[in-house]
Scaffold this motif. Structure first.
Motif, PDB file in Angstrom:
ATOM      1  N   GLU A  77       0.826  -1.093  -0.150  1.00  0.00           N
ATOM      2  CA  GLU A  77       0.059  -0.063   0.033  1.00  0.00           C
ATOM      3  C   GLU A  77       0.929   1.157   0.118  1.00  0.00           C
ATOM      4  O   GLU A  77       1.611   1.586   1.081  1.00  0.00           O
ATOM      5  N   TYR A  78       1.021   2.082  -1.141  1.00  0.00           N
ATOM      6  CA  TYR A  78       1.599   3.165  -1.220  1.00  0.00           C
ATOM      7  C   TYR A  78       0.733   4.327  -1.894  1.00  0.00           C
ATOM      8  O   TYR A  78      -0.263   3.897  -2.550  1.00  0.00           O
ATOM      9  N   CYS A  79       1.047   5.531  -1.562  1.00  0.00           N
ATOM     10  CA  CYS A  79       0.469   6.632  -2.108  1.00  0.00           C
ATOM     11  C   CYS A  79       1.492   7.563  -2.668  1.00  0.00           C
ATOM     12  O   CYS A  79       2.713   7.199  -2.685  1.00  0.00           O
ATOM     13  N   PHE A  80       1.153   8.742  -3.212  1.00  0.00           N
ATOM     14  CA  PHE A  80       2.200   9.667  -3.859  1.00  0.00           C
ATOM     15  C   PHE A  80       2.244  10.984  -3.560  1.00  0.00           C
ATOM     16  O   PHE A  80       0.922  11.393  -3.341  1.00  0.00           O
ATOM     17  N   ALA A  81       3.147  11.854  -3.472  1.00  0.00           N
ATOM     18  CA  ALA A  81       3.409  13.097  -3.022  1.00  0.00           C
ATOM     19  C   ALA A  81       2.779  14.077  -4.134  1.00  0.00           C
ATOM     20  O   ALA A  81       2.730  13.656  -5.456  1.00  0.00           O
ATOM     21  N   SER A  82       2.526  15.219  -3.671  1.00  0.00           N
ATOM     22  CA  SER A  82       2.044  16.257  -4.525  1.00  0.00           C
ATOM     23  C   SER A  82       2.670  16.497  -5.605  1.00  0.00           C
ATOM     24  O   SER A  82       2.330  17.106  -6.954  1.00  0.00           O
ATOM     25  N   TYR A  83       4.043  16.494  -5.744  1.00  0.00           N
ATOM     26  CA  TYR A  83       5.082  17.102  -6.874  1.00  0.00           C
ATOM     27  C   TYR A  83       5.014  15.839  -7.798  1.00  0.00           C
ATOM     28  O   TYR A  83       5.907  15.976  -8.845  1.00  0.00           O
ATOM     29  N   LEU A  84       4.460  14.855  -7.536  1.00  0.00           N
ATOM     30  CA  LEU A  84       4.171  13.494  -8.750  1.00  0.00           C
ATOM     31  C   LEU A  84       3.079  13.720  -9.288  1.00  0.00           C
ATOM     32  O   LEU A  84       1.946  13.967  -8.641  1.00  0.00           O
ATOM     33  N   VAL A  85       2.816  13.424 -10.490  1.00  0.00           N
ATOM     34  CA  VAL A  85       1.534  13.075 -11.242  1.00  0.00           C
ATOM     35  C   VAL A  85       1.045  11.710 -11.549  1.00  0.00           C
ATOM     36  O   VAL A  85       2.459  11.220 -12.354  1.00  0.00           O
ATOM     37  N   ARG A  86       0.182  11.188 -11.309  1.00  0.00           N
ATOM     38  CA  ARG A  86      -0.084   9.875 -11.493  1.00  0.00           C
ATOM     39  C   ARG A  86      -0.782   9.650 -13.133  1.00  0.00           C
ATOM     40  O   ARG A  86      -1.834  10.648 -13.155  1.00  0.00           O
ATOM     41  N   ILE A  87      -0.121   8.936 -14.131  1.00  0.00           N
ATOM     42  CA  ILE A  87      -0.870   8.739 -15.171  1.00  0.00           C
ATOM     43  C   ILE A  87      -1.229   6.985 -15.124  1.00  0.00           C
ATOM     44  O   ILE A  87      -0.459   6.259 -14.761  1.00  0.00           O
ATOM     45  N   VAL A  88      -2.679   6.911 -15.476  1.00  0.00           N
ATOM     46  CA  VAL A  88      -3.073   5.505 -15.290  1.00  0.00           C
ATOM     47  C   VAL A  88      -3.237   5.141 -16.956  1.00  0.00           C
ATOM     48  O   VAL A  88      -3.924   5.579 -17.552  1.00  0.00           O
ATOM     49  N   PRO A  89      -2.201   4.407 -17.525  1.00  0.00           N
ATOM     50  CA  PRO A  89      -2.211   3.956 -18.754  1.00  0.00           C
ATOM     51  C   PRO A  89      -3.735   3.195 -19.209  1.00  0.00           C
ATOM     52  O   PRO A  89      -4.110   2.489 -18.568  1.00  0.00           O
ATOM     53  N   ASP A  90      -4.137   3.624 -20.451  1.00  0.00           N
ATOM     54  CA  ASP A  90      -5.449   2.921 -20.947  1.00  0.00           C
ATOM     55  C   ASP A  90      -4.624   1.571 -21.669  1.00  0.00           C
ATOM     56  O   ASP A  90      -4.030   1.833 -22.732  1.00  0.00           O
ATOM     57  N   THR A  91      -4.788   0.475 -21.183  1.00  0.00           N
ATOM     58  CA  THR A  91      -3.833  -0.712 -21.646  1.00  0.00           C
ATOM     59  C   THR A  91      -4.345  -1.320 -22.810  1.00  0.00           C
ATOM     60  O   THR A  91      -3.793  -2.354 -23.358  1.00  0.00           O
ATOM     61  N   ALA A  92      -5.660  -0.839 -23.228  1.00  0.00           N
ATOM     62  CA  ALA A  92      -6.071  -1.423 -24.712  1.00  0.00           C
ATOM     63  C   ALA A  92      -5.402  -0.422 -25.787  1.00  0.00           C
ATOM     64  O   ALA A  92      -5.347  -0.742 -26.896  1.00  0.00           O
ATOM     65  N   LYS A  93      -4.574   0.600 -25.341  1.00  0.00           N
ATOM     66  CA  LYS A  93      -3.750   1.558 -26.157  1.00  0.00           C
ATOM     67  C   LYS A  93      -2.112   1.481 -25.939  1.00  0.00           C
ATOM     68  O   LYS A  93      -1.719   1.608 -27.041  1.00  0.00           O
ATOM     69  N   VAL A 111       3.218   5.652 -30.460  1.00  0.00           N
ATOM     70  CA  VAL A 111       2.145   4.645 -29.910  1.00  0.00           C
ATOM     71  C   VAL A 111       2.157   3.592 -31.052  1.00  0.00           C
ATOM     72  O   VAL A 111       0.865   3.769 -31.868  1.00  0.00           O
ATOM     73  N   PRO A 112       2.855   2.655 -31.149  1.00  0.00           N
ATOM     74  CA  PRO A 112       2.739   1.740 -32.079  1.00  0.00           C
ATOM     75  C   PRO A 112       1.860   0.591 -31.938  1.00  0.00           C
ATOM     76  O   PRO A 112       1.243   0.615 -30.728  1.00  0.00           O
ATOM     77  N   PRO A 113       1.392  -0.118 -32.638  1.00  0.00           N
ATOM     78  CA  PRO A 113       0.296  -1.282 -32.317  1.00  0.00           C
ATOM     79  C   PRO A 113       0.810  -2.151 -31.081  1.00  0.00           C
ATOM     80  O   PRO A 113       2.100  -2.095 -30.803  1.00  0.00           O
ATOM     81  N   LEU A 114      -0.092  -2.496 -30.384  1.00  0.00           N
ATOM     82  CA  LEU A 114       0.116  -3.388 -29.235  1.00  0.00           C
ATOM     83  C   LEU A 114       1.047  -4.596 -29.479  1.00  0.00           C
ATOM     84  O   LEU A 114       1.913  -4.704 -28.432  1.00  0.00           O
TER      85      LEU A 114
END
Length: 213
Positions: A111-127, A171-174
């Motif tokens: 269990e981890y969280c992240f500080a304000s000077y970081l930005v989380r990107i959740v990738p769309d794994t379909a892409k 972003v090439p094909p998967l």
């Protein structure tokens, strides 16, 4: 050391080959399910609350828990908003200019969280695959563009999420991404094994000296 150097050069060459290809360039925003600023909360070193990632815990493109992380004493409800999940990508948005843009993949248990000077990107794994996106964002081309778009002041630079999310990456094909990821993971494993061997060398030397001297 030569094994490590050669493997890293192969990784860099693989990344550059993707950038040199005719793969479609797409804004990060269009391959992400979520882009989110981190948590603004006082941190402690008393192991109270949840472990919180900072910029210095981005190590060689991965989030690294070295055993001395700070914690954020927040409620379970607040933690749920910032809890990291495997495959999340963290982008460092502010610090000295050489550290702005530094990006790490979260692939740990726990269990981890992240500080304000970081930005989380959740990738769309379909892409896009998480490791592929992380490697593209750590590339020389992406870092050059990100640093060029950062606002700068004395000893500090910043790039906000709006600017970052509009930077394009190949972003090439998967199927092509998967081949790239398999190759990079094998090289990273080679690097990790060589580093472990080097780290253990002093202990092996001492053991041999104690045995024969």
């Amino acid at each position: 050391q030569k094994v490590i150097t050669d493997a890293r050069e192969l990784v860099d060459a693989s990344v550059e080959s993707i950038y040199a290809s005719k793969a479609e360039r797409t804004e990060i925003d269009k391959v992400a399910l979520l882009i989110q600023y981190g948590l603004s909360e006082k941190m402690n070193e008393a192991d109270i609350g949840y472990k919180i990632f900072r910029m210095n815990e981005i190590v060689q493109g991965h989030m690294f828990d070295g055993g001395s992380m700070k914690c954020a004493d927040i409620s379970a409800d607040e933690f749920a908003k910032y809890k990291l999940h495997r495959g999340d990508v963290l982008f460092n948005r502010t610090n000295s200019i050489e550290h702005v843009g530094k990006t790490g993949l979260f692939d740990l248990e726990g269990e981890y969280c992240f500080a304000s000077y970081l930005v989380r990107i959740v990738p769309d794994t379909a892409k896009v695959l998480p490791l592929f996106l992380t490697m593209m964002m750590n590339s020389k081309a992406f870092q050059h563009e990100a640093k060029g778009k950062a606002s700068k002041s004395v000893n500090q630079a910043n790039i906000n999420a709006t600017v970052m999310r509009n930077i394009k990456v190949p972003v090439p094909p998967l199927a092509d991404q998967k081949r790239f990821v398999v190759k990079v993971e094998a090289l990273q494993q080679t690097i990790a094994e060589a580093q472990a061997l080097m780290a253990a060398a002093p202990a092996r030397k001492q053991a041999i000296m104690q045995r024969y001297l």
